[in-house]
Design a protein around this motif. Structure first.
Motif, PDB file in Angstrom:
ATOM      1  N   ASN A   1       0.844  -1.189   0.000  1.00 14.87           N
ATOM      2  CA  ASN A   1       0.000   0.000   0.000  1.00 14.87           C
ATOM      3  C   ASN A   1       0.881   1.241   0.000  1.00 14.87           C
ATOM      4  OD1 ASN A   1      -1.854   1.969   0.348  1.00 14.87           O
ATOM      5  ND2 ASN A   1      -2.721   1.167   2.270  1.00 14.87           N
ATOM      6  N   GLU A   2       0.816   2.012  -1.115  1.00 10.61           N
ATOM      7  CA  GLU A   2       1.687   3.178  -1.258  1.00 10.61           C
ATOM      8  C   GLU A   2       1.394   4.245  -0.217  1.00 10.61           C
ATOM      9  OE1 GLU A   2       1.453   4.605  -5.208  1.00 10.61           O
ATOM     10  OE2 GLU A   2       2.255   2.791  -6.124  1.00 10.61           O
ATOM     11  N   THR A   3       0.162   4.301   0.276  1.00 11.55           N
ATOM     12  CA  THR A   3      -0.184   5.343   1.242  1.00 11.55           C
ATOM     13  C   THR A   3       0.523   5.127   2.565  1.00 11.55           C
ATOM     14  OG1 THR A   3      -2.135   4.105   1.951  1.00 11.55           O
ATOM     15  CG2 THR A   3      -2.434   5.714   0.175  1.00 11.55           C
ATOM     16  N   ALA A   4       1.005   3.905   2.798  1.00  7.55           N
ATOM     17  CA  ALA A   4       1.694   3.613   4.051  1.00  7.55           C
ATOM     18  C   ALA A   4       3.153   4.042   4.011  1.00  7.55           C
ATOM     19  CB  ALA A   4       1.601   2.123   4.369  1.00  7.55           C
ATOM     20  N   PHE A   5       3.638   4.423   2.830  1.00  8.41           N
ATOM     21  CA  PHE A   5       5.037   4.828   2.662  1.00  8.41           C
ATOM     22  C   PHE A   5       5.151   6.305   2.987  1.00  8.41           C
ATOM     23  CE2 PHE A   5       8.945   5.697   0.231  1.00  8.41           C
ATOM     24  CZ  PHE A   5       9.721   4.608   0.641  1.00  8.41           C
TER      25      PHE A   5
ATOM     26  N   ASP B   1       9.296   9.897   6.010  1.00  7.08           N
ATOM     27  CA  ASP B   1      10.449   9.332   6.721  1.00  7.08           C
ATOM     28  C   ASP B   1      10.942   8.063   6.033  1.00  7.08           C
ATOM     29  OD1 ASP B   1      10.431  11.375   8.557  1.00  7.08           O
ATOM     30  OD2 ASP B   1       9.303  10.241  10.071  1.00  7.08           O
ATOM     31  N   ASP B   2       9.993   7.266   5.540  1.00  7.30           N
ATOM     32  CA  ASP B   2      10.371   6.047   4.824  1.00  7.30           C
ATOM     33  C   ASP B   2      11.162   6.382   3.563  1.00  7.30           C
ATOM     34  OD1 ASP B   2       9.061   4.423   6.665  1.00  7.30           O
ATOM     35  OD2 ASP B   2       7.174   4.483   5.548  1.00  7.30           O
ATOM     36  N   ALA B   3      10.726   7.432   2.863  1.00  5.32           N
ATOM     37  CA  ALA B   3      11.409   7.832   1.633  1.00  5.32           C
ATOM     38  C   ALA B   3      12.843   8.259   1.934  1.00  5.32           C
ATOM     39  CB  ALA B   3      10.650   8.966   0.948  1.00  5.32           C
ATOM     40  N   LEU B   4      13.015   9.047   2.986  1.00  9.37           N
ATOM     41  CA  LEU B   4      14.359   9.496   3.354  1.00  9.37           C
ATOM     42  C   LEU B   4      15.230   8.323   3.784  1.00  9.37           C
ATOM     43  CD1 LEU B   4      13.592  12.794   5.296  1.00  9.37           C
ATOM     44  CD2 LEU B   4      14.836  12.574   3.143  1.00  9.37           C
TER      45      LEU B   4
END
Length: 329
Positions: A3-7, A10-13
């Protein structure tokens, strides 16, 4: 699929940091294992009497194209050959005087296995770059350079990421070593990049942008102020040069000088140019770089500068707008 909305942000960094740290670690591993083979490859490239043909396919092909472009712009004539296209006619681009840099991470590309033996028969030397020292590409190479990585930055350890970064960096290292060995300088770089900002700064001389001939506002020291104003208005440089009969500049009179003179004297009609000129104006050679003139003008807050030859004879004049129009500044 997750589920992309859970990303989250902070996860991206965190993902970016993992990617960069993984690739940085692999670059450090490459740096630690460079040996005499790298020096031998540089010596081979420097001795090349033809061009550097860089070949690859897939992601390695994209990296090969960039490495070839880096060689070409840093003093080593180079071209890219797609390995698959080489097997269908483009191999004719390669001569026995060329050196081939063949890139395949696995080292088992069938296209490489097809074209490299033929290139060797032509007399071409081969520098193989791959991640498997026991591969067919390694065995076909005169010099083998290892770009093996322990892990791709891709979390699946599948997409070429660390391996392409390491390969690109090794290509840069080869090109820069050749650049330094050849004494390739800024002026050489500018000649291969004439359309860029650096090219304009290093290839544009004062003589290329100065105003000359009938465009030059010139009066003699005995010229009455009315004629001085006519010359300044007609030539539109915001000044006029005061020169003797041999065209040696004696001084300069600017729009700013005119305003100050009117405020001080009121009636300026009886005054001649020689009485109010600023003597010893700043000059520059027509052979100087336009960027040099721009630096002096900016430092001394000059809007114009006179151009004189070796005999100190006036040959032109520069206005700051001329340098801006030429995109030197």
């Amino acid at each position: 699929m997750a589920n992309e909305t859970a990303f989250t942000s902070d996860d991206a960094l965190a993902s970016a940091h993992r990617t960069l740290q993984t690739e940085l670690a692999e670059l450090q591993h490459l740096d630690a294992r460079l040996d005499e083979r790298f020096s031998q490859a540089v010596a081979m490239l420097l001795a090349c009497t033809g061009r550097v043909a860089v070949t690859g396919i897939g992601k390695s092909g994209h990296i090969a194209r960039k490495i070839s472009a880096t060689f070409a712009s840093t003093g080593s004539p180079s071209y890219f050959v797609h390995a698959a296209e080489a097997a269908h006619g483009d191999l004719g681009m390669i001569t026995g005087d060329d050196i081939i840099i063949a890139i395949s991470y696995s080292g088992s590309s069938p296209e490489m296995a097809t074209i490299l033996p033929i290139a060797r028969r032509l007399g071409s030397k081969i520098i193989g770059i791959c991640g498997n020292r026991y591969s067919e590409l390694a065995s076909l190479s005169d010099i083998f350079l290892d770009v093996g990585v322990t892990r791709e930055a891709c979390p699946l350890n599948l997409a070429p990421t660390s391996s392409t970064t390491v390969t690109l960096a090794l290509g840069d290292a080869l090109a820069i070593a050749c650049l330094e060995a050849r004494g390739f300088g800024k002026s050489d770089f500018a000649r291969s990049h004439p359309g860029g900002a650096l090219g304009r700064r290093l290839l544009t001389h004062v003589r290329d942008v100065m105003r000359q001939g009938d465009e030059l506002p010139i009066v003699g020291p005995d010229t009455p102020m009315q004629k001085v104003l006519e010359e300044m208005t007609g030539k539109r440089m915001g000044m006029t040069v005061i020169a003797d009969q041999t065209r040696k500049p004696l001084g300069i009179f600017t729009d700013g000088d005119l305003r100050r003179l009117i405020m001080q004297r009121g009636d300026i009609r009886p005054i001649t140019a020689g009485q109010v000129m600023t003597p010893h104006p700043r000059t520059i050679s027509p052979e100087a770089l336009a960027a040099e003139a721009a630096a002096v003008m900016e430092q001394q807050k000059l809007s114009t500068m006179l151009v004189v030859n070796q005999e100190q004879t006036l040959v032109g004049a520069l206005h700051m707008h001329d340098l801006m129009d030429a995109k030197v500044i």
